[in-house]
Design an enzyme around this catalytic site. Structure first.
Site, PDB file in Angstrom:
ATOM      1  N   ASP A   8      12.080 -10.048   9.259  1.00  0.00           N
ATOM      2  CA  ASP A   8      11.166  -9.865   8.117  1.00  0.00           C
ATOM      3  C   ASP A   8       9.744 -10.316   8.653  1.00  0.00           C
ATOM      4  O   ASP A   8       9.606 -11.106   9.719  1.00  0.00           O
ATOM      5  CB  ASP A   8      11.694 -10.477   6.985  1.00  0.00           C
ATOM      6  N   ASP A  10       6.570 -11.287   6.269  1.00  0.00           N
ATOM      7  CA  ASP A  10       6.066 -12.408   5.647  1.00  0.00           C
ATOM      8  C   ASP A  10       7.065 -13.494   5.372  1.00  0.00           C
ATOM      9  O   ASP A  10       8.113 -13.281   4.877  1.00  0.00           O
ATOM     10  CB  ASP A  10       5.708 -12.075   4.146  1.00  0.00           C
ATOM     11  N   ARG A  48       5.364  -3.316  -3.663  1.00  0.00           N
ATOM     12  CA  ARG A  48       4.221  -3.545  -4.391  1.00  0.00           C
ATOM     13  C   ARG A  48       4.344  -3.329  -6.002  1.00  0.00           C
ATOM     14  O   ARG A  48       4.028  -4.097  -6.757  1.00  0.00           O
ATOM     15  CB  ARG A  48       3.006  -2.988  -3.689  1.00  0.00           C
ATOM     16  N   SER A 115       6.529  -4.223   3.623  1.00  0.00           N
ATOM     17  CA  SER A 115       5.068  -4.479   3.406  1.00  0.00           C
ATOM     18  C   SER A 115       4.282  -2.994   4.324  1.00  0.00           C
ATOM     19  O   SER A 115       4.603  -2.833   5.348  1.00  0.00           O
ATOM     20  CB  SER A 115       4.292  -5.484   4.015  1.00  0.00           C
ATOM     21  N   ASN A 117       1.118  -3.253   4.950  1.00  0.00           N
ATOM     22  CA  ASN A 117       0.351  -3.753   5.750  1.00  0.00           C
ATOM     23  C   ASN A 117       0.722  -4.413   6.953  1.00  0.00           C
ATOM     24  O   ASN A 117       0.117  -4.950   7.768  1.00  0.00           O
ATOM     25  CB  ASN A 117      -0.389  -4.891   4.891  1.00  0.00           C
ATOM     26  N   ASP A 169      13.635 -14.469   4.977  1.00  0.00           N
ATOM     27  CA  ASP A 169      13.312 -15.867   4.101  1.00  0.00           C
ATOM     28  C   ASP A 169      13.613 -15.515   2.485  1.00  0.00           C
ATOM     29  O   ASP A 169      13.305 -16.373   1.840  1.00  0.00           O
ATOM     30  CB  ASP A 169      12.060 -16.294   4.519  1.00  0.00           C
TER      31      ASP A 169
END
Length: 220
Positions: A8, A10, A48, A115, A117, A169
């Protein structure tokens, strides 16, 4: 055999939690609703639009789909503006050492993140070159806890689920990895998740234990 590790983004490779928090808080303040760090924790690992619902549930009015899309876009614009400050130094402790060790062992390293991004974050932190496979929110229809992002990463890497390890996480990420039929290494906020196969406080803490992880795969 362990042939592919899917990370993952972030909270595992890079910590952008504070940036997400600040951007969502700005949207909440615009709407006149409270937004706490506990609310922000509930947004871990989800899309999001799902994160936006956490903000809007405290708002007394209803929103059209177009209004929701506009708010989500505004949040992402705020967040992307903050990303310009990211650099090589923002990779979390133990990340580069772990990637180097896995490369030496011939293990394919991948990213599986909801994400959109992800490519920019990998580029700014100079982690992109260490990843042979990248699957992000740009490539999937379903966000975690749906297994799509990890299943697709494993497929692109060319390995069966039982040959892959997911590093997560977030609770939703652990569920997604298990739903994909893969073993899961939980770190950070998910380190106490009983569904995970391996659990450590941080990725750096796992460094002395990778022989044990490899052995567990060999004995399966």
């Amino acid at each position: 055999m362990l042939n592919c590790v899917i990370f993952d983004l972030d909270g595992v490779l890079v910590s952008t939690d504070e940036l997400h928090y600040r951007a969502w808080k700005a949207i909440a303040e615009k709407l006149g609703v409270p937004f706490t760090r506990q609310d922000n924790m509930r947004q871990r690992g989800v899309s999001r639009m799902e994160s936006l619902e956490v903000v809007l549930e405290k708002c007394p009015r209803t929103f059209t789909q177009d209004e929701k899309l506009a708010l989500a876009t505004e949040k992402n614009d705020l967040y992307r503006a903050m990303l310009t400050d990211l650099s090589r130094a923002d990779a979390l402790p133990g990340v580069r050492e772990t990637l180097a060790m896995l490369r030496e062992r011939g293990v394919v390293t991948a990213v599986g993140s909801s994400s959109k991004n992800t490519p920019e974050i990998l580029q700014r932190t100079e982690l992109g070159d260490g990843m042979q496979v990248v699957v992000s929110g740009l490539d999937i229809t379903h966000s975690k806890p749906h297994p799509e992002v990890f299943a697709k990463a494993g497929e692109r890497a060319g390995f069966a689920p039982q040959q892959c390890l997911v590093v997560e996480d977030a609770e939703t990420g652990v569920r997604a990895g298990k739903a994909a039929g893969m073993r899961v290494l939980a770190v950070g906020a998910a380190k106490d998740n009983s569904e995970a196969d391996f659990r450590f406080a941080t990725l750096a803490e796992t460094l002395p234990h990778w022989d044990e992880i490899f052995s567990a795969f060999e004995q399966a």
